[in-house]
Design a protein around this motif. Structure first.
Motif, PDB file in Angstrom:
ATOM      1  N   ALA A 223       0.808  -1.218   0.000  1.00 41.66           N
ATOM      2  CA  ALA A 223       0.000   0.000   0.000  1.00 41.66           C
ATOM      3  C   ALA A 223       0.841   1.269   0.000  1.00 41.66           C
ATOM      4  CB  ALA A 223      -0.955   0.008   1.198  1.00 41.66           C
ATOM      5  N   ARG A 224       2.097   1.187   0.413  1.00 43.87           N
ATOM      6  CA  ARG A 224       2.985   2.353   0.396  1.00 43.87           C
ATOM      7  C   ARG A 224       3.707   2.510  -0.944  1.00 43.87           C
ATOM      8  NH1 ARG A 224       4.653   0.736   6.005  1.00 43.87           N
ATOM      9  NH2 ARG A 224       3.638   2.187   7.449  1.00 43.87           N
ATOM     10  N   GLY A 225       3.635   1.490  -1.798  1.00 43.99           N
ATOM     11  CA  GLY A 225       4.262   1.582  -3.102  1.00 43.99           C
ATOM     12  C   GLY A 225       5.577   0.846  -3.233  1.00 43.99           C
ATOM     13  N   PHE A 226       5.899  -0.071  -2.285  1.00 45.12           N
ATOM     14  CA  PHE A 226       7.164  -0.794  -2.303  1.00 45.12           C
ATOM     15  C   PHE A 226       6.914  -2.294  -2.263  1.00 45.12           C
ATOM     16  CE2 PHE A 226       7.803   3.390  -0.582  1.00 45.12           C
ATOM     17  CZ  PHE A 226       8.915   3.848  -1.272  1.00 45.12           C
ATOM     18  N   ASN A 253      -4.431  -3.615  -2.778  1.00 54.89           N
ATOM     19  CA  ASN A 253      -4.250  -2.296  -2.175  1.00 54.89           C
ATOM     20  C   ASN A 253      -4.146  -2.312  -0.659  1.00 54.89           C
ATOM     21  OD1 ASN A 253      -4.136   0.075  -4.079  1.00 54.89           O
ATOM     22  ND2 ASN A 253      -5.845  -1.080  -4.953  1.00 54.89           N
ATOM     23  N   GLU A 254      -3.627  -3.403  -0.100  1.00 48.83           N
ATOM     24  CA  GLU A 254      -3.387  -3.461   1.339  1.00 48.83           C
ATOM     25  C   GLU A 254      -1.887  -3.562   1.603  1.00 48.83           C
ATOM     26  OE1 GLU A 254      -5.802  -6.240   3.462  1.00 48.83           O
ATOM     27  OE2 GLU A 254      -7.669  -5.534   2.532  1.00 48.83           O
ATOM     28  N   LEU A 255      -1.499  -3.418   2.881  1.00 55.08           N
ATOM     29  CA  LEU A 255      -0.084  -3.333   3.231  1.00 55.08           C
ATOM     30  C   LEU A 255       0.619  -4.690   3.340  1.00 55.08           C
ATOM     31  CD1 LEU A 255       2.095  -1.247   3.845  1.00 55.08           C
ATOM     32  CD2 LEU A 255       1.467  -1.384   6.260  1.00 55.08           C
ATOM     33  N   PRO A 256       0.019  -5.731   3.915  1.00 51.72           N
ATOM     34  CA  PRO A 256       0.739  -7.006   4.054  1.00 51.72           C
ATOM     35  C   PRO A 256       1.198  -7.570   2.712  1.00 51.72           C
ATOM     36  CG  PRO A 256      -1.208  -6.999   5.447  1.00 51.72           C
ATOM     37  CD  PRO A 256      -1.308  -5.786   4.576  1.00 51.72           C
ATOM     38  N   VAL A 257       2.427  -8.085   2.691  1.00 55.37           N
ATOM     39  CA  VAL A 257       3.045  -8.570   1.454  1.00 55.37           C
ATOM     40  C   VAL A 257       2.645 -10.018   1.194  1.00 55.37           C
ATOM     41  CG1 VAL A 257       5.256  -9.083   0.336  1.00 55.37           C
ATOM     42  CG2 VAL A 257       4.993  -6.998   1.701  1.00 55.37           C
ATOM     43  N   ASP A 258       2.377 -10.336  -0.050  1.00 60.71           N
ATOM     44  CA  ASP A 258       2.175 -11.715  -0.484  1.00 60.71           C
ATOM     45  C   ASP A 258       3.537 -12.261  -0.901  1.00 60.71           C
ATOM     46  OD1 ASP A 258       1.557 -14.113  -1.701  1.00 60.71           O
ATOM     47  OD2 ASP A 258      -0.158 -13.334  -2.814  1.00 60.71           O
ATOM     48  N   ALA A 360      -2.709  -2.807  -7.044  1.00 57.45           N
ATOM     49  CA  ALA A 360      -1.821  -2.117  -6.112  1.00 57.45           C
ATOM     50  C   ALA A 360      -1.665  -0.623  -6.370  1.00 57.45           C
ATOM     51  CB  ALA A 360      -0.442  -2.775  -6.133  1.00 57.45           C
ATOM     52  N   PHE A 361      -2.276  -0.065  -7.397  1.00 53.13           N
ATOM     53  CA  PHE A 361      -2.097   1.366  -7.649  1.00 53.13           C
ATOM     54  C   PHE A 361      -3.461   2.037  -7.662  1.00 53.13           C
ATOM     55  CE2 PHE A 361      -0.213   4.814 -10.584  1.00 53.13           C
ATOM     56  CZ  PHE A 361       0.256   5.529  -9.505  1.00 53.13           C
ATOM     57  N   THR A 362      -3.750   2.860  -8.647  1.00 52.32           N
ATOM     58  CA  THR A 362      -5.002   3.599  -8.660  1.00 52.32           C
ATOM     59  C   THR A 362      -5.954   3.040  -9.710  1.00 52.32           C
ATOM     60  OG1 THR A 362      -5.947   5.832  -8.689  1.00 52.32           O
ATOM     61  CG2 THR A 362      -4.205   5.354 -10.295  1.00 52.32           C
ATOM     62  N   GLU A 363      -7.187   3.565  -9.746  1.00 51.85           N
ATOM     63  CA  GLU A 363      -8.225   3.011 -10.612  1.00 51.85           C
ATOM     64  C   GLU A 363      -8.272   3.775 -11.937  1.00 51.85           C
ATOM     65  OE1 GLU A 363     -11.613   1.118  -9.137  1.00 51.85           O
ATOM     66  OE2 GLU A 363     -11.226   1.707  -7.073  1.00 51.85           O
ATOM     67  N   VAL A 364      -7.383   3.378 -12.823  1.00 47.81           N
ATOM     68  CA  VAL A 364      -7.276   3.948 -14.162  1.00 47.81           C
ATOM     69  C   VAL A 364      -6.954   2.802 -15.114  1.00 47.81           C
ATOM     70  CG1 VAL A 364      -6.063   5.581 -15.652  1.00 47.81           C
ATOM     71  CG2 VAL A 364      -6.413   6.146 -13.242  1.00 47.81           C
ATOM     72  N   ASP A 365      -7.675   2.725 -16.230  1.00 50.16           N
ATOM     73  CA  ASP A 365      -7.419   1.676 -17.211  1.00 50.16           C
ATOM     74  C   ASP A 365      -6.759   2.208 -18.477  1.00 50.16           C
ATOM     75  OD1 ASP A 365      -8.583  -0.390 -15.613  1.00 50.16           O
ATOM     76  OD2 ASP A 365     -10.560   0.404 -16.133  1.00 50.16           O
ATOM     77  N   GLY A 366      -6.912   3.483 -18.750  1.00 44.98           N
ATOM     78  CA  GLY A 366      -6.218   4.120 -19.854  1.00 44.98           C
ATOM     79  C   GLY A 366      -5.743   5.490 -19.414  1.00 44.98           C
TER      80      GLY A 366
END
Length: 469
Positions: A223-226, A253-258, A360-366
């Motif tokens: 969620a922080r981008g890393f 879009n959550e913090l815990p890593v898979d 993991a990022f924002t809601e944009v498709d184009g």
């Protein structure tokens, strides 16, 4: 050797000015100690022809934003507030590096961040207005490890190129134009992929998310981008090929890593070519990416809504159908071109498939963003610069049908949708207060926020203070 500077005390002055945001003085003291540690660290240099063996830098960024009240025919659970409101973010980052062996570089970036987005929650836009907000988690400063990674360079001949020390996790030294670079550990996909000289850093350049990378680039990260993973870069004369795999979150879009990187991941490959037009340098990059993760299909979520009339139309629909691995992919082009010594042009365009929810990022498709940056040398202010940009974000048919039916996703959900592309203008002026401190005034106008013609336009005014050592 670098001289020990008194500028660390100047950064602490900035912190004291904003002391009101620190609810726990002990954490304030911790932050000041971090800054003084950076200030007291001696950075080893050889002569100009040598290599920096260790480095320590620090950055401070405070970003304050305000939007007046704007028109909203209706609002839903994930609408950005139509009444006027303010937001802020504050971040302090240490950049520490040393060379454990020939060609090797080890970096560690601790960070302290705090802040509150518009509407308390980060909702209601595709192109969010502050690139720092993903790392802010409330009114208390939160320390965390931002990056911890190893970079290994194998030089392969050709002319030597000088690299300078800075806040980009780079130590001063020399590299061959022909080389292979491996990055391994905890870092951001954007540390390696999608560079651009004129639109990349939300702390010093444009603030909107769609200007520091492709808004449609759903790159794997927490969620922080890393994330954790690897990236390889092969440099051969005017060509660069990059490839890599990164971990994503356990749930979108959550913090815990898979950690199942062999099963759930984000892959990317980028090809870059450097050229010259009229004697001015430029670069063209093509980036393709592919994610594999347990995510929900918008078509399945819409079918669930239709099968449960009167049910809560929030994220329950996505949760109900988030039950198997899905593939998501996209393709983008990134252009930067120097026009003259003081002016540069950039353009990014990307299309994603848009069938599944954001990973993991924002809601944009184009996404499409383009603009120019002009250095202050043109008017006798070499530490100043001005930037202007235009952006357009779009949604896939599957995503907008789900939202129009009253569905709610992670960031979007006005209750219904009168779809129009989200269009954004951003302009800023950065004042060089000193050689290491800048104050930036920024303006953004957002047409059809969250792709809804029944809301907006929305105006956002911002001030940003940034200092680095």
């Amino acid at each position: 050797m670098h001289q020990v500077s008194s500028s660390g005390c100047r950064c602490c002055f900035y912190l004291k000015v904003n002391y009101m945001h620190f609810e726990k003085p002990s954490r304030f003291v911790l932050v000041c100690a971090l800054l003084h540690l950076c200030d007291l660290t001696m950075v080893a240099h050889a002569e100009t022809t040598g290599e920096e063996q260790a480095s320590a830098h620090v950055q401070f960024t405070y970003n304050w934003q305000y939007h007046p009240a704007y028109r909203a025919t209706y609002s839903g659970p994930n609408s950005i507030m139509a009444a006027s409101e303010k937001m802020y973010t504050l971040s302090m980052t240490g950049f520490f590096g040393f060379r454990p062996w020939q060609g090797g570089e080890l970096y560690f970036n601790p960070e302290v961040a705090q802040g509150v987005p518009f509407s308390t929650n980060l909702v209601g836009l595709g192109g969010f207005t502050n690139g720092e907000i993903t790392r802010a988690g409330g009114t208390n400063p939160v320390p965390y490890r931002q990056r911890f990674f190893l970079r290994q360079t194998w030089n392969q001949g050709g002319e030597s190129e000088r690299v300078e020390s800075g806040l980009n996790n780079q130590m001063a030294g020399w590299v061959d134009n022909n080389r292979f670079v491996l990055t391994l550990g905890n870092f951001s996909t954007l540390d390696v992929f999608d560079p651009n000289s004129y639109a990349k850093d939300a702390r010093t350049q444009f603030m909107n998310w769609g200007n520091w990378t492709y808004a449609a680039y759903d790159y794997a990260a927490d969620a922080r981008g890393f994330g954790w993973g690897f990236a390889g870069e092969w440099y051969q004369d005017e060509w660069v090929v990059r490839f890599g795999r990164m971990t994503g979150p356990r749930r979108p879009n959550e913090l815990p890593v898979d950690w199942a990187i062999g099963k759930h991941y984000g892959d990317q490959i980028e090809i870059e070519h450097e050229h010259s037009l009229g004697g001015h340098p430029g670069k063209v990059r093509v980036l393709g990416w592919r994610n594999r993760a347990v995510t929900a299909s918008f078509a399945d979520a819409l079918a669930w809504l239709n099968a449960h009339p009167g049910a809560y139309a929030g994220p329950d629909a996505l949760f109900a159908v988030r039950n198997s691995e899905k593939i998501k992919y996209g393709l983008g082009v990134n252009v930067e071109q120097e026009i003259n010594q003081n002016t540069g042009f950039f353009l990014r365009a990307m299309q994603a498939d848009g069938r599944t929810e954001t990973y993991a990022f924002t809601e944009v498709d184009g996404s499409l963003s383009t603009g120019m940056l002009v250095k202050g040398n043109a008017w006798g202010k070499p530490d100043d610069c001005i930037g202007v940009s235009l952006l357009q974000n779009t949604l896939s048919a599957d995503r907008r049908n789900f939202l129009a039916a009253g569905g709610t996703s992670y960031f979007l959900g006005d209750g219904k949708l009168s779809y129009r592309p989200e269009k954004i203008f951003e302009g800023y002026y950065s004042f060089g207060l000193t050689k290491t401190t800048w104050l930036t005034a920024d303006y953004q106008q957002i047409q059809n926020p969250a792709y809804n013609a029944d809301r907006g336009p929305m105006q956002v005014y911002a001030l940003r203070l940034h200092a680095e050592l």
